[in-house]
Design a protein around this motif. Structure first.
Motif, PDB file in Angstrom:
ATOM      1  N   SER A 360       5.218   1.051  25.802  1.00 43.46           N
ATOM      2  CA  SER A 360       4.691   2.409  25.689  1.00 43.46           C
ATOM      3  C   SER A 360       3.175   2.428  25.820  1.00 43.46           C
ATOM      4  CB  SER A 360       5.097   3.026  24.343  1.00 43.46           C
ATOM      5  OG  SER A 360       4.597   2.254  23.275  1.00 43.46           O
ATOM      6  N   LYS A 361       2.550   1.267  25.618  1.00 40.88           N
ATOM      7  CA  LYS A 361       1.101   1.145  25.751  1.00 40.88           C
ATOM      8  C   LYS A 361       0.770  -0.204  26.367  1.00 40.88           C
ATOM      9  CE  LYS A 361      -3.215   1.212  23.083  1.00 40.88           C
ATOM     10  NZ  LYS A 361      -3.822   1.319  21.738  1.00 40.88           N
ATOM     11  N   ILE A 362      -0.057  -0.186  27.409  1.00 33.01           N
ATOM     12  CA  ILE A 362      -0.440  -1.413  28.100  1.00 33.01           C
ATOM     13  C   ILE A 362      -1.931  -1.638  27.886  1.00 33.01           C
ATOM     14  CG2 ILE A 362      -0.659  -2.562  30.332  1.00 33.01           C
ATOM     15  CD1 ILE A 362       1.755  -0.964  31.292  1.00 33.01           C
ATOM     16  N   THR A 363      -2.257  -2.740  27.235  1.00 29.67           N
ATOM     17  CA  THR A 363      -3.654  -3.103  27.020  1.00 29.67           C
ATOM     18  C   THR A 363      -3.846  -4.550  27.434  1.00 29.67           C
ATOM     19  OG1 THR A 363      -3.867  -1.571  25.151  1.00 29.67           O
ATOM     20  CG2 THR A 363      -5.523  -3.304  25.344  1.00 29.67           C
ATOM     21  N   VAL A 364      -4.720  -4.766  28.412  1.00 30.54           N
ATOM     22  CA  VAL A 364      -5.032  -6.115  28.875  1.00 30.54           C
ATOM     23  C   VAL A 364      -6.541  -6.227  29.027  1.00 30.54           C
ATOM     24  CG1 VAL A 364      -4.761  -7.828  30.698  1.00 30.54           C
ATOM     25  CG2 VAL A 364      -2.824  -6.379  30.074  1.00 30.54           C
ATOM     26  N   SER A 375       5.069  -4.651  34.774  1.00 30.00           N
ATOM     27  CA  SER A 375       6.176  -3.742  35.063  1.00 30.00           C
ATOM     28  C   SER A 375       6.817  -3.310  33.755  1.00 30.00           C
ATOM     29  CB  SER A 375       7.218  -4.425  35.955  1.00 30.00           C
ATOM     30  OG  SER A 375       8.317  -3.560  36.178  1.00 30.00           O
ATOM     31  N   SER A 376       6.780  -2.008  33.493  1.00 33.35           N
ATOM     32  CA  SER A 376       7.475  -1.461  32.324  1.00 33.35           C
ATOM     33  C   SER A 376       8.470  -0.409  32.747  1.00 33.35           C
ATOM     34  CB  SER A 376       6.463  -0.856  31.340  1.00 33.35           C
ATOM     35  OG  SER A 376       5.834   0.274  31.913  1.00 33.35           O
ATOM     36  N   ASN A 377       8.939  -0.524  33.999  1.00 31.88           N
ATOM     37  CA  ASN A 377       9.812   0.487  34.587  1.00 31.88           C
ATOM     38  C   ASN A 377      11.280   0.102  34.496  1.00 31.88           C
ATOM     39  OD1 ASN A 377      10.172   2.950  35.766  1.00 31.88           O
ATOM     40  ND2 ASN A 377       9.743   2.276  37.856  1.00 31.88           N
ATOM     41  N   MET A 378      11.590  -0.947  33.709  1.00 31.01           N
ATOM     42  CA  MET A 378      12.960  -1.441  33.648  1.00 31.01           C
ATOM     43  C   MET A 378      13.815  -0.654  32.656  1.00 31.01           C
ATOM     44  SD  MET A 378      12.103  -4.963  31.613  1.00 31.01           S
ATOM     45  CE  MET A 378      13.806  -5.489  31.613  1.00 31.01           C
ATOM     46  N   ASP A 379      13.197   0.173  31.819  1.00 28.51           N
ATOM     47  CA  ASP A 379      13.923   0.931  30.808  1.00 28.51           C
ATOM     48  C   ASP A 379      13.529   2.396  30.930  1.00 28.51           C
ATOM     49  OD1 ASP A 379      15.137   2.030  28.637  1.00 28.51           O
ATOM     50  OD2 ASP A 379      14.242   0.699  27.149  1.00 28.51           O
ATOM     51  N   THR A 382      11.900   4.243  27.874  1.00 24.73           N
ATOM     52  CA  THR A 382      10.582   3.884  27.357  1.00 24.73           C
ATOM     53  C   THR A 382       9.512   4.343  28.335  1.00 24.73           C
ATOM     54  OG1 THR A 382      11.496   1.935  26.250  1.00 24.73           O
ATOM     55  CG2 THR A 382       9.107   2.012  26.542  1.00 24.73           C
ATOM     56  N   GLU A 383       8.743   5.355  27.940  1.00 22.85           N
ATOM     57  CA  GLU A 383       7.666   5.867  28.781  1.00 22.85           C
ATOM     58  C   GLU A 383       6.344   5.225  28.389  1.00 22.85           C
ATOM     59  OE1 GLU A 383       7.669  10.092  28.309  1.00 22.85           O
ATOM     60  OE2 GLU A 383       9.122  10.384  29.936  1.00 22.85           O
ATOM     61  N   CYS A 384       5.510   4.996  29.385  1.00 20.41           N
ATOM     62  CA  CYS A 384       4.187   4.430  29.149  1.00 20.41           C
ATOM     63  C   CYS A 384       3.184   5.572  28.981  1.00 20.41           C
ATOM     64  CB  CYS A 384       3.776   3.528  30.315  1.00 20.41           C
ATOM     65  SG  CYS A 384       2.195   2.717  30.060  1.00 20.41           S
ATOM     66  N   HIS A 385       2.473   5.581  27.844  1.00 22.74           N
ATOM     67  CA  HIS A 385       1.533   6.661  27.547  1.00 22.74           C
ATOM     68  C   HIS A 385       0.085   6.269  27.777  1.00 22.74           C
ATOM     69  CE1 HIS A 385       4.450   9.455  25.667  1.00 22.74           C
ATOM     70  NE2 HIS A 385       5.095   8.340  25.352  1.00 22.74           N
ATOM     71  N   HIS A 386      -0.190   4.977  27.888  1.00 23.90           N
ATOM     72  CA  HIS A 386      -1.594   4.590  28.026  1.00 23.90           C
ATOM     73  C   HIS A 386      -1.713   3.251  28.736  1.00 23.90           C
ATOM     74  CE1 HIS A 386      -5.853   4.674  27.087  1.00 23.90           C
ATOM     75  NE2 HIS A 386      -5.771   3.435  26.641  1.00 23.90           N
ATOM     76  N   ILE A 387      -2.646   3.161  29.677  1.00 19.07           N
ATOM     77  CA  ILE A 387      -2.977   1.912  30.361  1.00 19.07           C
ATOM     78  C   ILE A 387      -4.459   1.656  30.177  1.00 19.07           C
ATOM     79  CG2 ILE A 387      -3.135   0.722  32.586  1.00 19.07           C
ATOM     80  CD1 ILE A 387      -0.712   2.241  33.527  1.00 19.07           C
ATOM     81  N   ASP A 388      -4.781   0.490  29.633  1.00 16.29           N
ATOM     82  CA  ASP A 388      -6.179   0.106  29.400  1.00 16.29           C
ATOM     83  C   ASP A 388      -6.361  -1.316  29.915  1.00 16.29           C
ATOM     84  OD1 ASP A 388      -8.730  -0.377  28.565  1.00 16.29           O
ATOM     85  OD2 ASP A 388      -8.295  -0.290  26.420  1.00 16.29           O
ATOM     86  N   ILE A 389      -7.011  -1.449  31.068  1.00 16.88           N
ATOM     87  CA  ILE A 389      -7.200  -2.747  31.716  1.00 16.88           C
ATOM     88  C   ILE A 389      -8.694  -2.992  31.905  1.00 16.88           C
ATOM     89  CG2 ILE A 389      -6.784  -4.112  33.796  1.00 16.88           C
ATOM     90  CD1 ILE A 389      -4.172  -2.577  34.156  1.00 16.88           C
ATOM     91  N   ALA A 390      -9.184  -4.098  31.370  1.00 12.81           N
ATOM     92  CA  ALA A 390     -10.575  -4.509  31.545  1.00 12.81           C
ATOM     93  C   ALA A 390     -10.587  -5.979  31.937  1.00 12.81           C
ATOM     94  CB  ALA A 390     -11.382  -4.278  30.278  1.00 12.81           C
TER      95      ALA A 390
END
Length: 514
Positions: A360-364, A375-379, A382-390
């Motif tokens: 639901s949240k991607i932080t890298v 990839s979080s599209n397998m379910d 479960t929706e992804c609400h936030h992507i934080d990539i630095a």
């Protein structure tokens, strides 16, 4: 092709000759090319069938008297050696495919030191190795596929220094020791399959220095016995380059036994670690039973791959220590509690990260990461609400998310060169990545908007699949674009009316559309 080869007939010896056979050719023409190549007798021959559907005849292998290295890839076609002399100079032979009468071929290779035989096709007939013969020069042997009668061949290889065997099926893999009871000069060993009598084999390799092993298709008790044998060999200076385990859930593994297995694997400290699942023969009445586990720390591992599913394992605790040498990490499955961001922070040398987990949240955040595939599209639940990539060192970014409509996106990757983004359920504003040379967006039901401001001066290749809002504005942002692919999906009439003329202008400017 034959005419081209005849042109070199009067030339000095050709060092390397590579022949690729495609669907335009027949097996008959491929065999004619092989005969012409034999007349040249190059130092090294590379021959590959690039299309399986060129015919059903055998590929004939004539004698190459002056050739020192031959590499053949015939896919599902059989290789038939021709009875016309010895391969007097041949030292290295690699065969990918099926060979007829291997024994007669090996008996005609008096200087052969390196032999590799493998199969592309799982259903191909097994490789039957020749009975006991003398192959004193053979130093390296690699076998992959369905192997029959391995023991007699090994007993005759008295100078064998490296052995690599991958058994594709679940039949027991027996490595028979020579009559002396040991492989006296074997230094490197790689095995994968249902390995029988593993402890006895280790005891028969007194000079073994590097070991890579994958236990697959085995009962859990047999895996545990093999790991115990490994623990006894490790203090003797053995380097464990690869340790792979396929968990046999048919044995109804519970939490205590699974965690005990993980602790044993951690103590062995492999350089590369792979753990996967084996569902063959499992009782489906216990298929949905969860196993709670603590993810151990592998301080010496440079590569780690874990593939599990929610029906089986839930990692509830991350390790307290660091993966100090880890450079490549792959996680795949329906994990329970795994904080990817925290895990990445404990991998200071991580260069490649592949994650297929509902999030639901991607932080890298990583100072060392160069390749990121999330990839979080397998379910679909479960929706992804936030992507934080630095990631300041990132070169390649791939995202495949089931995005919530309110998803926030923050990407800081100044060095990224290639971006591939697949998503659904939200509008996408194309990211402003100034060093990116290639972007591929597969967004289907989404509305694709150009960057609100600024240009992408380095972008050369752009592929967009989706509901593109303003093609003209999109193209205005890219100064060096020369390859363009656009697919309008679920676009309204207005987008098409403005988009198609803009593409005509792009074609007039010399931008290649594909």
């Amino acid at each position: 092709m034959e005419a081209a080869l005849h042109c070199f007939a009067a030339s000095p010896q050709v060092s390397t000759l590579s022949i690729g056979v495609s669907s335009r050719h027949t097996v008959r023409s491929a065999n004619s090319s092989m005969r012409a190549a034999a007349q040249l007798s190059p130092g090294r021959l590379l021959f590959a069938i690039q299309d399986s559907y060129i015919g059903f005849m055998d590929i004939e292998l004539p004698c190459f008297r002056g050739t020192t290295s031959i590499d053949l890839d015939t896919r599902s076609l059989a290789i038939k050696p021709q009875p016309d002399g010895e391969f007097t100079a041949l030292e290295s032979l690699s065969i990918t495919g099926r060979i007829i009468d291997l024994r007669s071929l090996l008996n005609r290779c008096p200087r052969l030191r390196v032999l590799s035989i493998s199969h592309r096709e799982m259903h191909i007939s097994p490789t039957t190795l020749p009975p006991a013969s003398e192959f004193p020069p053979l130093e390296k042997l690699t076998l992959s596929g369905k192997i029959v009668d391995l023991g007699p061949l090994l007993t005759s290889c008295k100078r064998l220094q490296e052995l690599n065997v991958t058994q594709q099926d679940t039949c027991p893999l027996h490595i028979t020791l020579p009559p002396s009871g040991e492989f006296p000069v074997l230094e490197k060993l790689s095995l994968s399959g249902n390995i029988a009598d593993f402890g006895t084999l280790l005891n028969g390799c007194p000079r073994l220095r590097v070991l890579g092993v994958t236990f697959r298709g085995m009962e859990l008790s047999s895996i545990e016995a093999a790991l115990t044998a490994l623990q006894g060999a490790a203090p003797l200076g053995l380097m464990l380059s690869l340790l792979g385990v396929a968990i046999p859930w048919r044995d109804d593994v519970d939490t205590a036994r699974f965690n005990s297995l993980l602790r044993t694997l951690e103590r062995l400290a492999p350089q590369e670690f792979i753990i996967r699942e084996d569902y063959e023969g499992r009782n489906f009445s216990t298929f949905h039973k969860n196993v709670n586990a603590d993810l151990p720390c592998f301080p010496y591992a440079t590569s780690m791959s874990i593939r599990m599913s929610l029906q089986t394992v839930c990692f509830t605790t991350l390790p307290a220590g660091e993966f100090s040498k880890l450079e490549k990490l792959s996680l795949s499955g329906h994990y329970g509690v795994v904080d990817i961001g925290t895990l990445v922070n404990r991998c200071p040398c991580l260069q490649e990260l592949y994650v297929t987990v509902p999030m639901s949240k991607i932080t890298v955040h990583s100072a060392s990461l160069q390749k990121l595939d999330l990839s979080s599209n397998m379910d679909e639940h479960t929706e992804c609400h936030h992507i934080d990539i630095a990631t300041p060192m990132l070169k390649k970014l791939e995202l495949n998310v089931h995005a919530a409509r309110d998803m926030g996106v923050s990407i800081s990757a100044l060095a990224v060169e290639k971006v591939m983004w697949r998503s659904r359920s939200i509008d996408i504003v194309m990211p402003l990545l100034r060093r990116t040379t290639s972007i591929e967006l597969d967004l289907r039901f989404l509305r694709v908007k150009p960057p609100s401001a600024g240009e992408l001066p380095a972008l050369e290749t752009l592929s967009v699949f989706g509901n593109i809002v303003d093609v003209s504005a999109l193209l205005d942002r890219y100064l060096r674009l020369y390859m363009l692919g656009v697919t309008f999906c679920h676009s309204d009439t207005g987008s098409l009316d403005t988009g198609l003329p803009a593409l005509e202008v792009a074609a007039a400017l010399g931008i290649v559309q594909y």
